[in-house]
Design a protein around this motif. Structure first.
Motif, PDB file in Angstrom:
ATOM      1  N   VAL A 144      75.249  -3.614 129.171  1.00  0.00           N
ATOM      2  CA  VAL A 144      75.983  -4.218 128.064  1.00  0.00           C
ATOM      3  C   VAL A 144      76.231  -5.680 128.399  1.00  0.00           C
ATOM      4  O   VAL A 144      76.742  -6.006 129.473  1.00  0.00           O
ATOM      5  CB  VAL A 144      77.321  -3.484 127.828  1.00  0.00           C
ATOM      6  CG1 VAL A 144      78.148  -4.219 126.777  1.00  0.00           C
ATOM      7  CG2 VAL A 144      77.084  -2.042 127.410  1.00  0.00           C
ATOM      8  N   ARG A 145      75.878  -6.558 127.478  1.00  0.00           N
ATOM      9  CA  ARG A 145      76.026  -7.990 127.714  1.00  0.00           C
ATOM     10  C   ARG A 145      77.168  -8.614 126.927  1.00  0.00           C
ATOM     11  O   ARG A 145      77.682  -9.669 127.306  1.00  0.00           O
ATOM     12  CB  ARG A 145      74.723  -8.730 127.374  1.00  0.00           C
ATOM     13  CG  ARG A 145      73.534  -8.351 128.256  1.00  0.00           C
ATOM     14  CD  ARG A 145      73.819  -8.562 129.741  1.00  0.00           C
ATOM     15  NE  ARG A 145      74.348  -9.891 130.022  1.00  0.00           N
ATOM     16  CZ  ARG A 145      73.607 -10.949 130.304  1.00  0.00           C
ATOM     17  NH1 ARG A 145      72.294 -10.839 130.333  1.00  0.00           N
ATOM     18  NH2 ARG A 145      74.163 -12.102 130.568  1.00  0.00           N
ATOM     19  N   ALA A 146      77.556  -7.999 125.808  1.00  0.00           N
ATOM     20  CA  ALA A 146      78.614  -8.591 124.976  1.00  0.00           C
ATOM     21  C   ALA A 146      79.069  -7.562 123.950  1.00  0.00           C
ATOM     22  O   ALA A 146      78.458  -6.501 123.793  1.00  0.00           O
ATOM     23  CB  ALA A 146      78.102  -9.854 124.278  1.00  0.00           C
ATOM     24  N   ASP A 147      80.160  -7.893 123.264  1.00  0.00           N
ATOM     25  CA  ASP A 147      80.586  -7.073 122.127  1.00  0.00           C
ATOM     26  C   ASP A 147      81.202  -7.978 121.068  1.00  0.00           C
ATOM     27  O   ASP A 147      81.597  -9.120 121.360  1.00  0.00           O
ATOM     28  CB  ASP A 147      81.563  -5.972 122.564  1.00  0.00           C
ATOM     29  CG  ASP A 147      82.865  -6.532 123.111  1.00  0.00           C
ATOM     30  OD1 ASP A 147      83.793  -6.772 122.330  1.00  0.00           O
ATOM     31  OD2 ASP A 147      82.944  -6.743 124.342  1.00  0.00           O
ATOM     32  N   TRP A 148      81.276  -7.473 119.861  1.00  0.00           N
ATOM     33  CA  TRP A 148      81.779  -8.262 118.723  1.00  0.00           C
ATOM     34  C   TRP A 148      82.410  -7.310 117.721  1.00  0.00           C
ATOM     35  O   TRP A 148      81.957  -6.186 117.546  1.00  0.00           O
ATOM     36  CB  TRP A 148      80.624  -9.024 118.070  1.00  0.00           C
ATOM     37  CG  TRP A 148      81.019  -9.885 116.889  1.00  0.00           C
ATOM     38  CD1 TRP A 148      81.355 -11.206 116.920  1.00  0.00           C
ATOM     39  CD2 TRP A 148      81.098  -9.494 115.511  1.00  0.00           C
ATOM     40  NE1 TRP A 148      81.645 -11.661 115.652  1.00  0.00           N
ATOM     41  CE2 TRP A 148      81.491 -10.630 114.768  1.00  0.00           C
ATOM     42  CE3 TRP A 148      80.877  -8.294 114.836  1.00  0.00           C
ATOM     43  CZ2 TRP A 148      81.667 -10.596 113.382  1.00  0.00           C
ATOM     44  CZ3 TRP A 148      81.061  -8.256 113.459  1.00  0.00           C
ATOM     45  CH2 TRP A 148      81.439  -9.395 112.734  1.00  0.00           C
ATOM     46  N   GLY A 149      83.417  -7.789 117.043  1.00  0.00           N
ATOM     47  CA  GLY A 149      84.023  -7.003 115.982  1.00  0.00           C
ATOM     48  C   GLY A 149      85.539  -6.953 116.129  1.00  0.00           C
ATOM     49  O   GLY A 149      86.092  -7.446 117.112  1.00  0.00           O
ATOM     50  N   PRO A 150      86.211  -6.398 115.130  1.00  0.00           N
ATOM     51  CA  PRO A 150      85.653  -5.632 114.012  1.00  0.00           C
ATOM     52  C   PRO A 150      85.304  -6.450 112.777  1.00  0.00           C
ATOM     53  O   PRO A 150      84.725  -5.915 111.833  1.00  0.00           O
ATOM     54  CB  PRO A 150      86.797  -4.660 113.685  1.00  0.00           C
ATOM     55  CG  PRO A 150      88.034  -5.445 113.996  1.00  0.00           C
ATOM     56  CD  PRO A 150      87.688  -6.262 115.210  1.00  0.00           C
ATOM     57  N   ARG A 151      85.651  -7.733 112.773  1.00  0.00           N
ATOM     58  CA  ARG A 151      85.336  -8.544 111.592  1.00  0.00           C
ATOM     59  C   ARG A 151      85.204 -10.011 111.986  1.00  0.00           C
ATOM     60  O   ARG A 151      85.643 -10.409 113.071  1.00  0.00           O
ATOM     61  CB  ARG A 151      86.391  -8.370 110.500  1.00  0.00           C
ATOM     62  CG  ARG A 151      87.818  -8.599 110.968  1.00  0.00           C
ATOM     63  CD  ARG A 151      88.825  -8.435 109.843  1.00  0.00           C
ATOM     64  NE  ARG A 151      88.942  -7.071 109.402  1.00  0.00           N
ATOM     65  CZ  ARG A 151      89.908  -6.227 109.810  1.00  0.00           C
ATOM     66  NH1 ARG A 151      90.792  -6.626 110.710  1.00  0.00           N
ATOM     67  NH2 ARG A 151      89.964  -5.009 109.338  1.00  0.00           N
ATOM     68  N   PRO A 152      84.618 -10.844 111.128  1.00  0.00           N
ATOM     69  CA  PRO A 152      84.458 -12.272 111.439  1.00  0.00           C
ATOM     70  C   PRO A 152      85.810 -12.973 111.589  1.00  0.00           C
ATOM     71  O   PRO A 152      86.845 -12.481 111.138  1.00  0.00           O
ATOM     72  CB  PRO A 152      83.688 -12.817 110.232  1.00  0.00           C
ATOM     73  CG  PRO A 152      83.070 -11.628 109.589  1.00  0.00           C
ATOM     74  CD  PRO A 152      83.986 -10.486 109.844  1.00  0.00           C
ATOM     75  N   LYS A 153      85.789 -14.145 112.211  1.00  0.00           N
ATOM     76  CA  LYS A 153      87.019 -14.880 112.506  1.00  0.00           C
ATOM     77  C   LYS A 153      87.834 -15.168 111.249  1.00  0.00           C
ATOM     78  O   LYS A 153      89.062 -15.018 111.248  1.00  0.00           O
ATOM     79  CB  LYS A 153      86.674 -16.191 113.222  1.00  0.00           C
ATOM     80  CG  LYS A 153      86.090 -15.989 114.611  1.00  0.00           C
ATOM     81  CD  LYS A 153      85.657 -17.306 115.231  1.00  0.00           C
ATOM     82  CE  LYS A 153      84.986 -17.078 116.587  1.00  0.00           C
ATOM     83  NZ  LYS A 153      84.474 -18.350 117.160  1.00  0.00           N
ATOM     84  N   GLY A 154      87.174 -15.592 110.175  1.00  0.00           N
ATOM     85  CA  GLY A 154      87.893 -15.911 108.947  1.00  0.00           C
ATOM     86  C   GLY A 154      88.614 -14.707 108.376  1.00  0.00           C
ATOM     87  O   GLY A 154      89.765 -14.807 107.921  1.00  0.00           O
ATOM     88  N   ALA A 155      87.964 -13.560 108.399  1.00  0.00           N
ATOM     89  CA  ALA A 155      88.575 -12.333 107.908  1.00  0.00           C
ATOM     90  C   ALA A 155      89.693 -11.878 108.837  1.00  0.00           C
ATOM     91  O   ALA A 155      90.729 -11.364 108.385  1.00  0.00           O
ATOM     92  CB  ALA A 155      87.524 -11.239 107.772  1.00  0.00           C
ATOM     93  N   THR A 156      89.508 -12.073 110.135  1.00  0.00           N
ATOM     94  CA  THR A 156      90.548 -11.734 111.109  1.00  0.00           C
ATOM     95  C   THR A 156      91.797 -12.575 110.876  1.00  0.00           C
ATOM     96  O   THR A 156      92.936 -12.066 110.920  1.00  0.00           O
ATOM     97  CB  THR A 156      90.032 -11.953 112.539  1.00  0.00           C
ATOM     98  OG1 THR A 156      88.908 -11.093 112.766  1.00  0.00           O
ATOM     99  CG2 THR A 156      91.108 -11.664 113.567  1.00  0.00           C
ATOM    100  N   GLU A 157      91.604 -13.859 110.607  1.00  0.00           N
ATOM    101  CA  GLU A 157      92.734 -14.750 110.340  1.00  0.00           C
ATOM    102  C   GLU A 157      93.457 -14.337 109.057  1.00  0.00           C
ATOM    103  O   GLU A 157      94.691 -14.372 108.994  1.00  0.00           O
ATOM    104  CB  GLU A 157      92.239 -16.195 110.237  1.00  0.00           C
ATOM    105  CG  GLU A 157      91.755 -16.765 111.565  1.00  0.00           C
ATOM    106  CD  GLU A 157      91.045 -18.092 111.410  1.00  0.00           C
ATOM    107  OE1 GLU A 157      90.941 -18.577 110.263  1.00  0.00           O
ATOM    108  OE2 GLU A 157      90.590 -18.637 112.439  1.00  0.00           O
ATOM    109  N   LEU A 158      92.700 -13.929 108.046  1.00  0.00           N
ATOM    110  CA  LEU A 158      93.296 -13.472 106.788  1.00  0.00           C
ATOM    111  C   LEU A 158      94.195 -12.264 107.028  1.00  0.00           C
ATOM    112  O   LEU A 158      95.322 -12.190 106.517  1.00  0.00           O
ATOM    113  CB  LEU A 158      92.193 -13.121 105.786  1.00  0.00           C
ATOM    114  CG  LEU A 158      92.635 -12.668 104.391  1.00  0.00           C
ATOM    115  CD1 LEU A 158      93.289 -13.832 103.642  1.00  0.00           C
ATOM    116  CD2 LEU A 158      91.447 -12.147 103.600  1.00  0.00           C
TER     117      LEU A 158
END
Length: 205
Positions: A144-158
């Motif tokens: 495993v090299r990386a992970d991402w989620g659960p949503r993009p930064k803009g949606a996370t800020e919202l």
């Protein structure tokens, strides 16, 4: 490769298989996941309509396609998801198109969160089992090299602003979040995932 990751991969689905699984369960009045309720089934129905629309409308930017096709290794994007998850419905069609455009540099696999509790427990978000969660695996190295989620930064800020000013998630923030995705047109997901892939390239273990 850790056994829990390998187990999740073994039981994972292609994008087409995942879509069929959700559709078949809906025909029985069910959703994916351990919990079954009318509301979750209704969310799954709504998400299926969203995914059908996004499959027709989402476009992957040419510069992103070019960079995906020139990744230095082959990767698996293992995504923890469930059919009732609104964020997953917005993001999975984008991931699928990115993988298809990558000239086989990226293989998209989808595993159900509730069937992979041990793996989900390793990728919590602020202590919660939020999905979708993308686990980036290098095929050549088997790590495993990386992970991402659960949503993009803009949606996370919202969502963060809503929790600060209003509190618990309600129908209004769910609607506002879907409107954010609609306006964004999948651009943030593409850019953030590409940034992760490029960081892997320039920060090898």
């Amino acid at each position: 490769m850790k056994s829990i990751v390998a187990k999740a991969l073994f039981n994972s689905h292609s994008y087409a298989e995942y879509r069929k699984l959700v559709t078949d369960l809906l025909s029985e009045g069910k959703s994916t996941g351990n919990e079954q309720s009318e509301s979750l089934t209704n969310y799954s129905k709504l998400n299926e309509a969203r995914m059908n629309r996004l499959e027709k409308t989402i476009q992957i930017a040419e510069p992103i396609i070019d960079k995906l096709q020139h990744l230095d290794n082959h990767y698996i994007w293992l995504v923890l998801s469930e059919g009732w998850c609104g964020d997953a419905a917005q993001i999975l069609p984008i991931l699928n198109k990115m993988a298809l455009a990558s000239n086989k540099k990226v293989d998209l696999r989808i595993a159900l969160r509730d069937e992979n509790d041990d793996l989900m427990s390793q990728y919590l978000t602020n202590g919660g089992r939020a999905i979708p969660k993308i686990i980036v695996i290098c095929k050549e190295a088997g790590i495993v090299r990386a992970d991402w989620g659960p949503r993009p930064k803009g949606a996370t800020e919202l969502m963060a602003i809503h929790k600060r000013d209003v509190g618990p998630i309600n129908e209004k923030i769910k609607t506002d979040l879907q409107l954010w995705y609609l306006a964004d047109k999948g651009i943030s997901v593409q850019e953030e995932l590409l940034e992760i892939m490029e960081n892997i390239k320039y920060n090898r273990l």
